[in-house]
Scaffold this motif. Structure first.
Motif, mmCIF file in Angstrom:
data_model
loop_
_atom_site.group_PDB
_atom_site.id
_atom_site.type_symbol
_atom_site.label_atom_id
_atom_site.label_comp_id
_atom_site.label_asym_id
_atom_site.label_seq_id
_atom_site.Cartn_x
_atom_site.Cartn_y
_atom_site.Cartn_z
ATOM 1 N N ALA A 1 0.824 -1.211 0.000
ATOM 2 C CA ALA A 1 0.000 0.000 0.000
ATOM 3 C C ALA A 1 0.857 1.259 0.000
ATOM 4 O O ALA A 1 0.539 2.252 -0.682
ATOM 5 N N LEU A 2 1.961 1.246 0.743
ATOM 6 C CA LEU A 2 2.843 2.414 0.774
ATOM 7 C C LEU A 2 3.453 2.654 -0.599
ATOM 8 O O LEU A 2 3.465 3.792 -1.098
ATOM 9 N N LEU A 3 3.973 1.611 -1.226
ATOM 10 C CA LEU A 3 4.615 1.775 -2.527
ATOM 11 C C LEU A 3 3.596 2.119 -3.610
ATOM 12 O O LEU A 3 3.909 2.872 -4.546
ATOM 13 N N GLN A 4 2.390 1.591 -3.495
ATOM 14 C CA GLN A 4 1.340 1.951 -4.437
ATOM 15 C C GLN A 4 1.026 3.441 -4.364
ATOM 16 O O GLN A 4 0.716 4.090 -5.373
ATOM 17 N N TYR A 5 1.166 4.009 -3.178
ATOM 18 C CA TYR A 5 0.872 5.423 -2.970
ATOM 19 C C TYR A 5 2.058 6.326 -3.335
ATOM 20 O O TYR A 5 1.869 7.456 -3.778
ATOM 21 N N CYS A 6 3.276 5.821 -3.174
ATOM 22 C CA CYS A 6 4.465 6.664 -3.363
ATOM 23 C C CYS A 6 5.107 6.525 -4.739
ATOM 24 O O CYS A 6 5.908 7.380 -5.124
ATOM 25 N N LEU A 7 4.801 5.460 -5.476
ATOM 26 C CA LEU A 7 5.348 5.278 -6.813
ATOM 27 C C LEU A 7 4.260 5.475 -7.853
ATOM 28 O O LEU A 7 3.072 5.275 -7.592
ATOM 29 N N THR A 8 4.677 5.839 -9.059
ATOM 30 C CA THR A 8 3.699 6.060 -10.116
ATOM 31 C C THR A 8 3.192 4.757 -10.717
ATOM 32 O O THR A 8 2.063 4.710 -11.224
ATOM 33 N N ARG A 9 3.973 3.695 -10.689
ATOM 34 C CA ARG A 9 3.563 2.412 -11.262
ATOM 35 C C ARG A 9 2.458 1.757 -10.436
ATOM 36 O O ARG A 9 2.277 2.065 -9.255
ATOM 37 N N ASP A 10 1.764 0.809 -11.067
ATOM 38 C CA ASP A 10 0.728 0.044 -10.374
ATOM 39 C C ASP A 10 1.401 -1.152 -9.709
ATOM 40 O O ASP A 10 1.573 -2.212 -10.314
ATOM 41 N N VAL A 11 1.802 -0.962 -8.450
ATOM 42 C CA VAL A 11 2.573 -1.969 -7.734
ATOM 43 C C VAL A 11 1.753 -3.224 -7.486
ATOM 44 O O VAL A 11 2.293 -4.336 -7.390
ATOM 45 N N ARG A 12 0.445 -3.103 -7.406
ATOM 46 C CA ARG A 12 -0.400 -4.267 -7.125
ATOM 47 C C ARG A 12 -0.309 -5.313 -8.235
ATOM 48 O O ARG A 12 -0.599 -6.487 -8.016
#
Length: 783
Positions: free
Chosen positions: A468-479
């Motif tokens: 959830a943190l990386l999904q919010y802080c990076l532009t890519r769709d980490v999920r």
């Protein structure tokens, strides 16, 4: 008419001791320890900023020389072994610490002094505060659990803060520890100067005690003085031979006399900004401002040098350490407060016998010394000392300086070249002896090349909220990222400007590794996690994961038999593009490795990640296996050529915090249409995407004259763009460049001109093209 209230200046200066004279800050490196002295009533605060890092402390009574954890309200812990064992080690640092403790009467170092403050289960920002009941020496340690590249338990630093119960009535912090046993040590008070001799091979440390204080420096050849010749540092010769107005560490940071003979070299610099060979302040300068009779450095230098028979001068051309000057667009010299912070220094090494003179500048009528002149300290060291060449980096303004480091591969690369550059706080080769950038470039395009890229920052992102943190802080769709997959992404500020770019590795459901170029990225991630109340840890691992890249069409053949992978992992020969495997070197008993099919060259290639203790073994095996394939060492100069041809972006060139991913040419990292979750900068990027102003293009340039980063791009008289990177392509023989240009002129084939001199007097014709000059379909890298 309303009555105006007084306007007060309140600049934010978090690094200056004068702003908080009773507070001291220290850092404990992961796997290391730090020694601090406490007086009765002092409060010691220990913070685990990243979490999951154990902490130990040993306390000693300075009056009795005995263990004294009870004086901090603590009880000895029988299982607290790390700090005591570290102090007993035969390593030079431990020997030096024991000698320092012995001077304070502390000889016996036993387990009765040691306490485990907490184990490896702390949240980020975990804090403990202790108050000293009597004078103590405390040794605070951050124990290491012996992490390897296939785990995510690298030791990380602790932060110490001491709030003094009775701060000294002075605007200066405690003196820093010497770098070695000093031959001489003295303080120069503001408005004074002192001359001293330094023999060939000896070191001179010029130290700014309280920060924001300039020190002028002049040196004379002692043997020439004995012959009756005053042979001093020559500004014109020095600037000409160095090709630079500012000193920097390394083989080229030398100061010369008028006979072109070297007199001094810079070994260390923790500041990074000085002026070189402007005049030391003069009586005439103060008189022109209306301050008659004001003390000045030039007259002070003349007086200090008089005993050596050196004639006075009204103005001395000097190395103006810590003096912050610049030349504006109108060719006027301007000045501001120095960059130096408390304890910052420059370390010089004498290349011949010298008479030196140093000052503490008395200037209190402008910002040159932060409006408040303070002390300068001089230390000299013997020629037998071996002090590493380094600069300093800081992740934040008030962070402790971190000196330039050598990677685990340095012993191997240093055997092949002396051409190193400080790249983001690490010594990396710029080119190799007997090869050179063109040969290294061609080896990568035609065969294979190996390069040390350990300066990349590595951060472990762990915990149930990691995704959830990386999904919010990076532009890519980490999920969408599967375990074992790698993705390239941008990281943006709320206004859409880029903080950094990097690659994200998914090692598990709730375990990621973010690899980038910016230390501040981890601080940014922690700040966002704290603001959102997330259960996540962002752990620094750069010191414990070093890496080489093996790039080129032969890279797979070189590595296929070297990397053993367990049955659950893909074999190296089967590893897909932007995928990873965790395996071993050689066989299942070899050193642990992580291999990613990634690179920065536009060629088929891999990156190998290992612990520093295994680095030389990894290099040796790859080097040996690669020789039949023509494997060549490669430096940063060749890498830059390769990435420009491939259209790959570089921080500070193609992007900055004023540039969004679309302007940087990596708009593909921002899936606005398919990523459903919000992320930092999304709203701004939606606006920017709908109304683009500038884009990244390529330029094909007529002729052979050099083009450089920062050159202006014109359509007629108007500037419409700027060159971000440029090179002469060995492959095509053409001058090519990457360019950020106004969208009105971004059509392929559009004619523009690159401006030189003032942008008008000299122009090169160029045509706009795609920003990828080599293999635009990525067929080679995907092969």
């Amino acid at each position: 008419m309303p009555i105006r209230e007084p306007v007060v200046s309140r600049p934010h200066e978090p690094a200056l001791f004068a702003s908080m004279p009773g507070r001291e800050r220290y850092r404990v490196t992961g796997g290391g320890y730090t020694v601090v002295e406490l007086q009765a009533g002092d409060m010691l605060e220990i913070v685990d900023p990243e979490g999951l890092q154990a902490a130990e402390l040993a306390a000693f009574d300075t009056a009795l020389g005995a263990p004294a954890p009870a004086a901090l309200g603590l009880q000895a812990s029988p299982h607290a072994r790390f700090v005591i064992d570290a102090l007993r080690e035969p390593a030079p640092h431990a020997q030096k610490t024991r000698a320092a403790l012995a001077k304070r009467g502390i000889v016996e170092i036993d387990t009765h002094a040691a306490v485990q403050l907490w184990a490896h289960d702390t949240p980020p920002g975990h804090t403990r505060r202790l108050i000293a009941q009597k004078p103590l020496v405390a040794v605070v340690a951050a124990p290491s659990a012996g992490a390897t590249v296939d785990t995510q338990h690298a030791p990380t630093s602790l932060r110490l803060t001491i709030d003094r119960a009775n701060p000294a009535l002075r605007l200066a912090p405690p003196r820093s520890e010497p770098l070695a046993d000093p031959l001489a040590e003295f303080t120069i008070h503001p408005g004074t100067a002192r001359a001293y001799t330094v023999r060939k091979g000896e070191y001179v440390q010029v130290l700014d005690v309280a920060g924001r204080q300039c020190s002028d420096f002049v040196a004379f050849d002692l043997r020439a003085l004995e012959r009756g010749e005053a042979l001093d540092l020559d500004p014109t010769v020095t600037r000409t031979l160095n090709g630079s107005a500012y000193p920097a560490p390394g083989l080229y940071a030398k100061f010369f006399d008028r006979h072109m003979q070297p007199m001094l070299e810079v070994v260390r610099d923790t500041v990074g900004r000085h002026d070189t060979f402007a005049l030391a302040c003069t009586a005439r300068y103060y008189e022109s401002q209306g301050y008659f009779g004001h003390a000045n450095c030039s007259d002070n230098m003349s007086a200090a040098l008089a005993p050596y028979g050196i004639a006075p001068r009204p103005g001395w051309p000097a190395i103006n350490f810590f003096f912050n000057t610049s030349i504006g667009a109108n060719q006027q010299m301007t000045l501001d407060e120095p960059w130096s912070r408390p304890g910052d220094y420059v370390l010089l090494r004498a290349l011949t016998d010298l008479v030196c003179v140093s000052t503490s500048c008395p200037d209190d009528i402008d910002p040159a010394n932060g409006w408040q002149p303070t002390d300068i300290q001089i230390r000299t060291y013997a020629d037998k000392e071996r002090i590493s060449v380094s600069m300093a980096t800081r992740s934040t303004p008030d962070a402790d300086p971190v000196l330039t480091r050598e990677s685990g591969f340095h012993a191997r690369t240093a055997a092949l070249t002396r051409r190193f550059t400080d790249y983001r706080g690490w010594w990396l080769a710029s080119a190799y002896d007997n090869y050179g950038a063109i040969d290294e470039y061609r080896a990568c395009r035609e065969r294979a090349a190996i390069i040390d890229l350990s300066a990349l920052r590595k951060f472990e992102v762990l915990g149930p909220d990691a995704e959830a943190l990386l999904q919010y802080c990076l532009t890519r769709d980490v999920r969408k990222l599967a375990v074992g997959q790698v993705v390239y992404s941008a990281m943006c500020y709320p206004h859409g400007g880029m903080l950094d770019d990097g690659t994200l590795l998914r090692l598990g459901t709730d375990a990621f590794r973010w690899i980038c170029g910016e230390d501040y990225a981890a601080i940014w991630l922690r700040e966002q996690a704290a603001a959102l109340g997330m259960k996540v840890w962002v752990k620094s691992a750069s010191d414990h994961i070093h890496n080489i890249a093996v790039q080129g069409p032969a890279s797979r053949d070189i590595l296929r038999e070297l990397v053993w992978a367990p049955a659950a992992q893909p074999a190296l020969a089967e590893l897909g593009w932007f995928r990873l495997l965790t395996g071993r070197l050689g066989d299942h008993n070899g050193p642990p490795l992580m291999v990613t099919r990634t690179g920065y060259t536009g060629e088929l290639g891999y990156e190998l990640w290992c612990h520093p203790r295994d680095a030389q073994t990894v290099w040796d095996r790859v080097w040996s296996e690669g020789q039949p394939h023509g494997l060549t060492p490669m430096g940063l100069d060749a890498l830059d050529m390769l990435r420009i041809e491939a259209g790959l972006v570089f921080a500070g060139h193609e992007f900055s915090d004023e540039t969004d991913p679309f302007e940087a040419g990596i708009g593909f990292t921002v899936p606005l249409k398919t990523k459903q979750d919000d992320f930092i900068g999304r709203a701004a990027l939606e606006r920017r995407s709908a109304h683009p102003q500038r884009v990244l293009t390529g330029l094909e340039i007529e002729g052979n004259e050099s083009v450089h980063h920062g050159d202006c791009v014109h359509a007629g008289r108007a500037q419409v763009g700027v060159v971000t990177s440029a090179m002469r392509s060995p492959l095509s023989g053409k001058n090519i460049a990457l360019c950020r240009i106004d969208v009105a002129y971004a059509q392929h084939g559009a004619a523009v001109q690159i401006g030189k001199l003032d942008g008008q007097q000299k122009r090169f014709d160029a045509r706009v093209c795609a920003p990828t000059f080599y293999d635009p379909q990525k067929a080679r890298v995907r092969a």
